[in-house]
Scaffold this active site. Structure first.
Site, PDB file in Angstrom:
ATOM      1  N   GLU A   1     104.766  91.734 -51.550  1.00  0.00           N
ATOM      2  CA  GLU A   1     105.485  90.610 -50.937  1.00  0.00           C
ATOM      3  C   GLU A   1     106.356  89.900 -51.970  1.00  0.00           C
ATOM      4  OE1 GLU A   1     102.994  88.855 -47.335  1.00  0.00           O
ATOM      5  OE2 GLU A   1     101.804  88.885 -49.165  1.00  0.00           O
TER       6      GLU A   1
ATOM      7  N   GLU B   1      95.946  93.623 -46.463  1.00  0.00           N
ATOM      8  CA  GLU B   1      95.430  92.433 -45.768  1.00  0.00           C
ATOM      9  C   GLU B   1      94.663  92.806 -44.503  1.00  0.00           C
ATOM     10  OE1 GLU B   1      98.683  90.994 -48.426  1.00  0.00           O
ATOM     11  OE2 GLU B   1      98.346  92.749 -47.147  1.00  0.00           O
TER      12      GLU B   1
END
Length: 271
Positions: free
Chosen positions: A119, A139
């Protein structure tokens, strides 16, 4: 507290390198390391002598992502509003600042580039990879979405097709696959990777300073506009550059060089 123990900073040839330096923990990023990165980005943005920022790491891995602890997410029982504010005031803010800096920022990956590390990289302008690099958004393993650009930026860069592959299926991809997906620019062999990343940053640092800043802004604007409005952005940006000292200096240098070449040809012919 800004963590200087687990990061290394150096400057070379107009390049500011920020290196994750926690290899014994796979460069897992702690809140203090994120704070150190935010401080480094602010200093980079404010210093005109620093033209390019390189985000790299020590050891065989770029980063395994955020260090997972009990307080990695909002407190249990907090409202969804509080949760969104927590994201906005931590990772979102830093990644938005990286994206908004009017200078190029380069991420250089080897080994694992997982979770928050991916990210972070998606907010950068350029992503370079060693052949050993692998990418994953884990995640899903803790019942969460990659909520700091892993959905939004990845979808914009690689498209919903590959965003589903990484976000929903939790698949990992190689460096070569990442190039084909569109979120890595170039792959180098591991033995030459560090030198190649530094050479690329040095090249960027020699590019026209004002042009690079306006190019970054123009590209960000144009991606959300139709073709006609995108051309208007080009015209506005160039009108600013054409009146600036940098452009005039570079045009004059080009004309002088052409004149020298003509003179040399005339001398050769006359000889």
């Amino acid at each position: 507290m800004v963590d200087k123990q687990h990061v290394i900073e150096r400057e070379f040839d107009g390049v500011f390198e920020f290196r994750l330096n926690r290899p014994e923990k796979l460069n897992a990023i702690t809140p203090a390391m994120f704070e150190a990165l935010g401080d480094a980005v602010a200093r980079f943005a404010a210093n005109p002598d620093l033209r390019v920022m390189l985000i790299s790491s020590t050891g065989p891995y770029f980063t395994s992502g955020l260090q997972v602890t009990a307080d990695i997410s909002p407190a249990e029982g907090s409202s969804t509003l509080e949760g969104r504010a927590w994201y906005r005031n931590t990772y979102h803010r830093l990644f938005d600042e990286i994206e908004a800096v009017e200078k190029p920022i380069v991420a250089a990956h080897q080994g694992h580039c997982f979770g928050g590390g991916l990210e972070l990289s998606l907010s950068c302008d350029f992503r370079l990879a060693a052949r050993s690099a692998t990418y994953r958004l884990p995640e899903i393993d803790i019942g969460a979405l990659p909520g700091s650009g892993g959905v939004s930026r990845l979808t914009r860069v690689a498209g919903p097709h590959w965003a589903r592959w990484l976000v929903m299926a939790g698949e990992s991809v190689t460096a070569d696959e990442a190039v084909n997906m569109g979120f890595v620019h170039r792959v180098h062999e591991d033995a030459e990777f560090a030198a190649a990343a530094e050479a690329f940053c040095r090249k960027l640092a020699r590019q026209p300073y004002e042009m690079l800043g306006l190019a970054k802004l123009s590209i960000e604007l144009a991606k959300d506009l139709d073709r006609a409005q995108g051309r208007n952005v080009e015209r506005i940006a160039n009108s600013m550059l054409f009146t600036g000292a940098e452009h005039k200096r570079m045009v004059q240098a080009f004309l002088d060089k052409q004149a020298q070449k003509r003179q040399q040809r005339n001398n050769d012919q006359g000889g």
